[in-house]
Write an enzyme that holds these catalytic residues in place. Structure first.
Site, PDB file in Angstrom:
ATOM      1  N   LYS A 173      29.130 -31.949 -24.248  1.00 36.74           N
ATOM      2  CA  LYS A 173      29.221 -33.396 -24.436  1.00 36.74           C
ATOM      3  C   LYS A 173      29.461 -34.063 -23.091  1.00 36.74           C
ATOM      4  O   LYS A 173      30.540 -33.971 -22.522  1.00 36.74           O
ATOM      5  CB  LYS A 173      30.356 -33.780 -25.394  1.00 36.74           C
ATOM      6  CG  LYS A 173      30.157 -35.223 -25.875  1.00 36.74           C
ATOM      7  CD  LYS A 173      31.384 -35.844 -26.484  1.00 36.74           C
ATOM      8  CE  LYS A 173      32.279 -36.494 -25.481  1.00 36.74           C
ATOM      9  NZ  LYS A 173      31.667 -37.624 -24.738  1.00 36.74           N
ATOM     10  N   GLY A 226      38.408 -34.226 -17.072  1.00 33.88           N
ATOM     11  CA  GLY A 226      38.598 -35.642 -17.384  1.00 33.88           C
ATOM     12  C   GLY A 226      40.029 -36.046 -17.098  1.00 33.88           C
ATOM     13  O   GLY A 226      40.720 -35.415 -16.288  1.00 33.88           O
ATOM     14  N   THR A 228      44.109 -36.845 -17.497  1.00 35.24           N
ATOM     15  CA  THR A 228      45.250 -36.017 -17.931  1.00 35.24           C
ATOM     16  C   THR A 228      45.644 -36.339 -19.371  1.00 35.24           C
ATOM     17  O   THR A 228      45.963 -35.436 -20.152  1.00 35.24           O
ATOM     18  CB  THR A 228      46.426 -36.207 -16.945  1.00 35.24           C
ATOM     19  OG1 THR A 228      46.018 -35.662 -15.691  1.00 35.24           O
ATOM     20  CG2 THR A 228      47.678 -35.481 -17.398  1.00 35.24           C
ATOM     21  N   THR A 230      43.740 -37.382 -21.794  1.00 30.68           N
ATOM     22  CA  THR A 230      42.754 -36.755 -22.686  1.00 30.68           C
ATOM     23  C   THR A 230      43.002 -35.247 -22.745  1.00 30.68           C
ATOM     24  O   THR A 230      42.903 -34.632 -23.815  1.00 30.68           O
ATOM     25  CB  THR A 230      41.319 -37.036 -22.197  1.00 30.68           C
ATOM     26  OG1 THR A 230      41.210 -38.419 -21.883  1.00 30.68           O
ATOM     27  CG2 THR A 230      40.291 -36.685 -23.248  1.00 30.68           C
ATOM     28  N   GLU A 248      40.522 -29.332 -16.331  1.00 35.06           N
ATOM     29  CA  GLU A 248      40.549 -29.881 -14.964  1.00 35.06           C
ATOM     30  C   GLU A 248      40.861 -31.354 -15.093  1.00 35.06           C
ATOM     31  O   GLU A 248      40.033 -32.124 -15.584  1.00 35.06           O
ATOM     32  CB  GLU A 248      39.188 -29.697 -14.285  1.00 35.06           C
ATOM     33  CG  GLU A 248      38.774 -28.260 -14.101  1.00 35.06           C
ATOM     34  CD  GLU A 248      39.783 -27.450 -13.329  1.00 35.06           C
ATOM     35  OE1 GLU A 248      40.493 -28.031 -12.475  1.00 35.06           O
ATOM     36  OE2 GLU A 248      39.892 -26.240 -13.590  1.00 35.06           O
ATOM     37  N   CYS A 282      37.986 -36.399  -8.306  1.00 32.54           N
ATOM     38  CA  CYS A 282      39.361 -35.936  -8.521  1.00 32.54           C
ATOM     39  C   CYS A 282      39.960 -35.379  -7.236  1.00 32.54           C
ATOM     40  O   CYS A 282      41.173 -35.302  -7.106  1.00 32.54           O
ATOM     41  CB  CYS A 282      39.408 -34.910  -9.652  1.00 32.54           C
ATOM     42  SG  CYS A 282      38.252 -33.563  -9.405  1.00 32.54           S
ATOM     43  N   GLU A 384      47.241 -42.006 -11.101  1.00 35.31           N
ATOM     44  CA  GLU A 384      45.876 -41.850 -10.602  1.00 35.31           C
ATOM     45  C   GLU A 384      45.107 -43.165 -10.778  1.00 35.31           C
ATOM     46  O   GLU A 384      44.940 -43.639 -11.898  1.00 35.31           O
ATOM     47  CB  GLU A 384      45.156 -40.723 -11.351  1.00 35.31           C
ATOM     48  CG  GLU A 384      43.790 -40.449 -10.760  1.00 35.31           C
ATOM     49  CD  GLU A 384      43.050 -39.297 -11.433  1.00 35.31           C
ATOM     50  OE1 GLU A 384      42.471 -38.484 -10.727  1.00 35.31           O
ATOM     51  OE2 GLU A 384      43.041 -39.235 -12.682  1.00 35.31           O
TER      52      GLU A 384
HETATM   53  O1  TXE Z   1      38.150 -40.158 -19.044  1.00 35.35           O
HETATM   54  P1  TXE Z   1      38.256 -39.258 -20.319  1.00 35.35           P
HETATM   55  P2  TXE Z   1      38.152 -41.754 -18.960  1.00 35.35           P
HETATM   56  C1  TXE Z   1      40.734 -39.872 -14.928  1.00 35.35           C
HETATM   57  C2  TXE Z   1      40.701 -41.162 -14.133  1.00 35.35           C
HETATM   58  C3  TXE Z   1      40.233 -42.141 -15.137  1.00 35.35           C
HETATM   59  C4  TXE Z   1      40.960 -41.642 -16.365  1.00 35.35           C
HETATM   60  C5  TXE Z   1      40.356 -42.071 -17.668  1.00 35.35           C
HETATM   61  O2  TXE Z   1      41.999 -41.482 -13.720  1.00 35.35           O
HETATM   62  O3  TXE Z   1      40.599 -43.447 -14.821  1.00 35.35           O
HETATM   63  O4  TXE Z   1      40.874 -40.243 -16.265  1.00 35.35           O
HETATM   64  O5  TXE Z   1      38.966 -41.921 -17.621  1.00 35.35           O
HETATM   65  C6  TXE Z   1      35.832 -37.133 -23.486  1.00 35.35           C
HETATM   66  N1  TXE Z   1      38.670 -35.314 -27.374  1.00 35.35           N
HETATM   67  N2  TXE Z   1      39.537 -39.080 -14.762  1.00 35.35           N
HETATM   68  O6  TXE Z   1      38.906 -42.374 -20.067  1.00 35.35           O
HETATM   69  O7  TXE Z   1      38.519 -40.069 -21.533  1.00 35.35           O
HETATM   70  C7  TXE Z   1      35.035 -38.331 -23.030  1.00 35.35           C
HETATM   71  O8  TXE Z   1      34.122 -38.743 -24.013  1.00 35.35           O
HETATM   72  C8  TXE Z   1      37.654 -34.747 -26.711  1.00 35.35           C
HETATM   73  C9  TXE Z   1      39.668 -37.955 -13.900  1.00 35.35           C
HETATM   74  O9  TXE Z   1      36.795 -42.204 -18.795  1.00 35.35           O
HETATM   75  O10 TXE Z   1      39.179 -38.156 -19.993  1.00 35.35           O
HETATM   76  C10 TXE Z   1      34.383 -37.748 -21.779  1.00 35.35           C
HETATM   77  O11 TXE Z   1      33.255 -36.945 -22.140  1.00 35.35           O
HETATM   78  N3  TXE Z   1      36.993 -35.352 -25.713  1.00 35.35           N
HETATM   79  C11 TXE Z   1      38.502 -37.101 -13.892  1.00 35.35           C
HETATM   80  C12 TXE Z   1      35.470 -36.866 -21.205  1.00 35.35           C
HETATM   81  O12 TXE Z   1      36.358 -36.611 -22.294  1.00 35.35           O
HETATM   82  C13 TXE Z   1      37.400 -36.577 -25.346  1.00 35.35           C
HETATM   83  C14 TXE Z   1      37.201 -37.572 -14.302  1.00 35.35           C
HETATM   84  C15 TXE Z   1      36.270 -37.493 -20.058  1.00 35.35           C
HETATM   85  O13 TXE Z   1      36.756 -38.740 -20.462  1.00 35.35           O
HETATM   86  C16 TXE Z   1      38.468 -37.226 -25.995  1.00 35.35           C
HETATM   87  C17 TXE Z   1      37.238 -38.703 -15.206  1.00 35.35           C
HETATM   88  C18 TXE Z   1      39.122 -36.534 -27.059  1.00 35.35           C
HETATM   89  N4  TXE Z   1      40.155 -37.050 -27.723  1.00 35.35           N
HETATM   90  C19 TXE Z   1      38.382 -39.412 -15.378  1.00 35.35           C
HETATM   91  N5  TXE Z   1      38.640 -38.439 -25.426  1.00 35.35           N
HETATM   92  C20 TXE Z   1      38.505 -35.868 -13.103  1.00 35.35           C
HETATM   93  N6  TXE Z   1      39.468 -34.978 -13.298  1.00 35.35           N
HETATM   94  O14 TXE Z   1      37.609 -35.658 -12.303  1.00 35.35           O
HETATM   95  C21 TXE Z   1      37.718 -38.547 -24.440  1.00 35.35           C
HETATM   96  N7  TXE Z   1      36.949 -37.441 -24.394  1.00 35.35           N
END
Ligand code: TXE
Length: 479
Positions: A173, A226, A228, A230, A248, A282, A384
């Site tokens: 996904k 994604g 933290t 999440t 990660e 990140c 972050e």
């Molecule tokens: O990421 P999400 P978001 C950090 C960064 C950003 C914050 C939020 O600080 O501002 O996270 O970003 C899927 N069950 N990073 O909200 O939600 C979602 O659909 C399963 C750091 O956009 O974490 C997407 O495919 N999956 C980072 C993925 O998770 C779920 C990169 C990432 O989205 C879900 C991005 C759930 N309950 C954001 N909820 C890095 N480490 O590089 C969401 N998703």
């Protein structure tokens, strides 16, 4: 309007619920296509297909799987120009960046794991007392790969390549914000001869499609990159079914700059580590810790060079920064800049949206921003931000720098700048981070372990670590 459907069992299927999400071009702020808004039923279909494909794929020789991965890499390479344009349109990053980093790296991910699997095998132990022990490393079955929007195809493929090369079938996904190149990958995999059902791609929101993947009883492992928060939600959901997890998550990485460093190399690299991809990596360094004797000269030069950075249309080769990924993310970053001011910080550069005329006048652009005057404990220096925003903090001694570097809940990466190699190694040994760069940044040998400590994650990706994650050891003992 163009519609992106789910890729299940080698076919493109409309979502069962029949609904779609708008996909925006961040540089213009306009919707340019729609992606399937999937839920549990779609994930069920994908898992069914993956379960049917699994036995044969697991039995396929690793030589054949490796060949298919190389063919996928060839397919990506052949379409580099087009994929780079798609990635830029979806994410807002400059085309030149997607062309030089994102897409080549996606191709390399397939090549690296295609080669790594050929060397990957379980240990054997033999002794008079305990007999002959052979460890088989078997695929897990159906696994979930959930990836974010900042490096869309780069991170999606980083998970999928090791999963399929070890014989698993994948439910992938991509982020709902950046679904386009993941969809193209489905087509490229099919053309490369990947059997139907081995890779299935589900589009949709995390709370529906993502949650349905993490909840699914037949999915054995989740590899996630994604935020933290999440990551915490995924851990809770996955725990009762004992899924393997690789997480990660975020970072608040320190750059520790000692006065005895190579100033020019440090300055040029620090600009990149601060603002590459609009700070949405990140691994970007967002807390710049500078030894006091160097502080003023660092500050003056850094401000001057930051102000010279060109923010503009991602289609232009001279745009060094372009749009951030979404309106919500734009608002989040601007809110943090406001918070930094409230907390008593001084904005030394940027701090405002970037006004771009013409095609991009409604896009989500932010000037690269430097903040000064805040202590390590304030929210600006703890949370972050994930945008083109860095904070400058002076330090007096090595011990103080180490204390500051470790004073967050995160522990993903750090870079250390000094000409004293003993000091560099000594400091590296004391920093709580999974990835440490000495006098460099973002240098990545993909065979090395990659991941974070504390709230930056769980487990390691890369090389043999990823191959081990996607396999299960079985010891066969004969005496
Ligand atoms: O990421 P999400 P978001 C950090 C960064 C950003 C914050 C939020 O600080 O501002 O996270 O970003 C899927 N069950 N990073 O909200 O939600 C979602 O659909 C399963 C750091 O956009 O974490 C997407 O495919 N999956 C980072 C993925 O998770 C779920 C990169 C990432 O989205 C879900 C991005 C759930 N309950 C954001 N909820 C890095 N480490 O590089 C969401 N998703």
């Amino acid at each position: 309007m163009e519609r992106i459907n789910n890729f299940i069992n080698g076919e493109w299927l409309e979502p069962v619920g029949g609904t779609y999400l708008d996909v925006f071009e961040p540089a213009t702020g306009k919707v340019y296509c729609e992606a399937a808004s999937s839920g549990k039923e779609d994930v069920d279909l994908a898992v069914q297909a993956a379960k049917i494909a699994f036995p044969e794929w697991a039995e396929t020789s690793k030589e054949s799987r490796s060949e298919i991965l190389h063919a996928i890499a060839d397919g990506i390479e052949a379409e580099l120009d087009q994929l780079a344009e798609y990635e830029s349109r979806d994410n807002g990053k400059p085309i030149w960046l997607a062309h030089s980093v994102d897409i080549p790296r996606a191709m390399t991910n397939f090549r690296v794991f295609a080669d790594a699997v050929m060397e990957f095998k379980g240990d054997t132990f033999s002794s008079e007392e305990f007999g002959e022990n052979t460890i088989h490393l078997n695929p897990l079955g159906v696994v979930g790969c959930i990836s974010p929007w900042n490096l869309p195809l780069y991170l999606f493929s980083w998970k999928i390549a090791p999963a399929i090369v070890t014989g698993n079938c994948v439910i992938g996904k991509p982020s709902e914000l950046t679904p386009y190149t993941a969809n193209e990958l489905g087509r490229i995999c099919k053309q490369a001869g990947l059997p139907d059902g081995v890779l299935n791609i589900i589009h949709g929101e995390g709370k529906f499609a993502g949650a349905a993947i993490t909840e699914h009883p037949d999915i054995k492992a989740i590899s996630f990159t994604g935020g933290t928060e999440t990551g915490k939600a995924i851990s809770k959901t996955a725990a009762p079914s004992f899924k393997k997890l690789s997480l990660e998550l975020g970072g608040k990485n320190p750059n520790i700059i000692f006065a005895d460093c190579d100033f020019e190399k440090m300055m040029e690299t620090t600009l990149r580590s601060s603002f590459s991809n609009q700070g949405q990596i990140c691994l970007c360094g967002s807390r710049i810790l500078i030894e006091k004797p160097l502080f003023n000269s660092f500050k003056d030069e850094f401000i001057q060079r930051t102000k010279q950075l060109e923010v503009g249309d991602p289609k232009r080769d001279d745009s060094q920064l372009s749009a951030v990924v979404s309106e919500a993310h734009f608002n989040k970053i601007m809110k943090y800049i406001g918070l930094a001011k409230k907390e008593g910080g001084t904005i030394l550069a940027g701090g405002t949206p970037a006004e771009i005329n013409g095609r991009c006048e409604n896009g989500w652009f932010i000037q690269p921003t430097i903040i000064e005057g805040l202590g390590v404990d304030c929210r600006t220096n703890q949370e972050e931000i994930f945008g083109p925003v860095v904070s400058l903090i002076p330090f007096e001694s090595e011990a103080e720098a180490i204390g500051m570097a470790n004073a967050t809940d995160y522990g993903l990466s750090a870079s250390i700048w000094t000409d004293d190699s003993e000091k560099a190694q000594r400091v590296a040994g004391k920093i709580d981070a999974g990835v440490i760069w000495l006098n460099c940044w973002m240098v990545r040998d993909l065979r090395t372990p990659f991941g974070g400590m504390k709230q930056s994650g769980l487990g390691r990706e890369g090389g043999v670590e990823a191959l081990r994650f996607f396999t299960e050891a079985k010891n066969v003992c004969i005496k």
